[in-house]
Design a protein around this motif. Sequence first.
Motif, short mmCIF file in Angstrom:
data_model
loop_
_atom_site.label_atom_id
_atom_site.label_comp_id
_atom_site.label_asym_id
_atom_site.label_seq_id
_atom_site.Cartn_x
_atom_site.Cartn_y
_atom_site.Cartn_z
N UNK A 14 63.23 -28.60 34.85
CA UNK A 14 62.19 -29.45 34.27
C UNK A 14 62.70 -30.88 34.10
N UNK A 15 63.92 -30.99 33.62
CA UNK A 15 64.54 -32.30 33.43
C UNK A 15 64.63 -33.06 34.76
N UNK A 38 61.33 -34.21 36.19
CA UNK A 38 60.88 -35.43 35.53
C UNK A 38 61.52 -36.66 36.17
N UNK A 39 62.79 -36.52 36.55
CA UNK A 39 63.53 -37.65 37.10
C UNK A 39 63.26 -37.86 38.58
N UNK A 40 63.24 -36.75 39.33
CA UNK A 40 63.20 -36.86 40.79
C UNK A 40 61.81 -36.60 41.35
N UNK A 61 59.46 -31.54 43.67
CA UNK A 61 60.01 -31.27 44.99
C UNK A 61 60.94 -30.07 44.85
N UNK A 97 63.96 -29.91 45.62
CA UNK A 97 65.36 -30.28 45.37
C UNK A 97 65.79 -30.08 43.91
#
Lengths: 453, 285
Positions: B142-143, B146-148, B151, B153
């Motif tokens: 989940x973290x 949020x950043x990437x 996707x 990955x």
Amino acid sequence: MSAITAGETARLNASYGEVLGVHRRQFLWPVGLVVAVIAYLVYAFFAFDVPDLIAKSRLDRGVLLGLDSVAYKVHVEKNLRRDLVEVAVEGERTATYDEADLPDWVQVSGPNANEGRIDIDMGGGYRFVIEGEVLTVTGPGLQRPFVVTAGGETLSWEGDTPSWIELNPKKVDVKPSLFQRAQVTSGRILVFRYFWGWEDFWFDFRSPLHDVSAGALWSLAWSDERLDPEMSNAALIFHEFWTNEGWQHGDVFKALLETVIMAFLGTVVAAFVALPLAFMAAANVNPDPVSRFFIRRFFDFVRGVDMLIWSLIFIRSFGLGPLTGVMAIALTDTGTLGKLFSEAIENIDNKQVEGMQSTGAGALTRYRFGVIPQILPVFISQSLYYLESNTRSATVIGALGAGGIGLKLVETLRTGKDWENTAYIIVLTLIVVIGMDMTSGWLRRKLTGVGRD
Amino acid sequence: MAMTTVDQLQAHASSLEKRRRLYTVLGAVVFAFLVVMGFIGAEEMNSGGFVQGLSKFFDYPSNIVAETHNAGLGWFERLWVYLPALFETINMAAVATIFGTVFAVCLSFASTRGLGVWPPIIPVARRIMDITRAFPELILALFLIFMLGSSPVPAIIAVAFHTAGALGKLFSEVNENIDRGPLEGMTAAGASWSKRMRWAVLPQVLPNYTSYMLLRFEINIRASAILGFVGAGGIGTELRKAISWANGADIAALFVLLFLTIMVIDQISGHVRRRLVGGMFVGAR
């Protein structure tokens, strides 16, 4: 040690070619394997479109998120349209400072904050001053102060503009460091100052106990003068902590309890349902191949469908809550544990059963004293192992809707605002999972006497 | 030692026996109490009760079956339609397993005594494994999402992270149980560290490593499917869509695909594992 000369190598190859050839072939397949894996990874790199991902990633979000989970910010906001000044923790209405009681780094001069001058000490030598529609920034790296005027159609500015000031006719962003920031748009001037720590972690901003030191709290708990006539001071302290609105300690604790209950009950039910079924699925106990076949396929089925899918089905019938999680875990693990136990039963030493039989013991007594003692270590150690891994699973199926700490976590992530709450829940979850791991490991060693650290 | 008579010994033995029974009974009482309290608590906290839930239990599955039946032969096309999503989930699991295994091998060598690694690194590697193992994949995924962004990955990284810890622990147990003879022989012959690892350690640990890796691959397919639910792509995302649109036939197609995949991989890896390590692995699941 002496090196082998070229001539020696040739002689060795000539006389022991067969052996050395095998050796060389053995060298080839690991190389081939590595090449294949690398080729696959290159394929995956493009199949998952990693270049695009890197281009679109928001690493700044990560930095902000990391900062926000260990620090909090106080907003000083001047709304130019409504002539309103507000100083609030995280900009929340429930945590707004009284105008008479502003933090000491915000100085107001003049008749009131709306008409007067707000002088904000941002730390690190920076000073942000709001006066009317103008924000003036002074500090290290600025020979002449940076002055930006809001209010009109577009913003106008003058003075030094170092690289940490982003200029745009619609929006000016001033960021001397991660801890100091100001945003100016035509409608408002917003200043954030960050501070380390989790704000109002113990008590609410509005709580009567807010800002009371630990020592004062201790003496308060023992004093007779009640702050609230309804309850004793100690109860009040606990109540204020437990019902903290921002941090929701009570709710978080309840959610953690739900998760632990899910894992514990799910595993217990699975283990005790699986045990009799495992006896029926073991060839040396149940001679009937047809019933054995069906029980084994039942194990495969509930195990193969997966906990996730079971939890989705159970949510429909049992509604949200720990019971759903318990049922999903219990059903899936009945399959896994049943399979393991039946294998263990088939692998027992039959002499003990024969010994029991020779004394004229009945079937139940034979199983109780001939089989159970032999499979007990497997029963206990595997059940405990699954207890630990189910604690993790319970957070996952909880997040998908079964409730507990997983759902709580997803809720705080969705709002995407209070990362410190998310960090708090993550830390608690880790503590519970690691705690379960250690407890089950300790019990396993105690009860079965096997396994070291 | 003081003189003891048979009577004293007997009294001592029976008192020990009594104490043991007392502990067993106490343990059972505490255990039963916890179970009952847990059930009462779970029943209270749940939005729907146990009894009426049981009566409704077959509603949803029978609904799905009915809709699948209505879809007729066209249903089989859906299996085909969702195959790429399934393929993506399998790829996610495979990549995560590869990276996780590589890290796990490094961590396990760094955490095993007697393999000639720098000793102070051993406790560090062990704590790293404890933490990566305890970290639920979902939180990390989940973290990272949020950043990437959404996707596969982020899910791969999250699963690989957890795999590194979980496999690392199993691998280090394998490392600890090797026969030290070949290692001493290689050392006596003056072999370098890399040669010792390659010829004395690897041949001993590789079958077990492979076996554990296959087991993990299977687990990772489930994990990748679940992470699809929170936006990581693959079959989980499709399943989430189908469920939120309450499309019974699609749900059934996805359930069947997931179930078949897990069954097939389970069978293959079970077969390979039995061939690799023989009957050593009772209950490694």
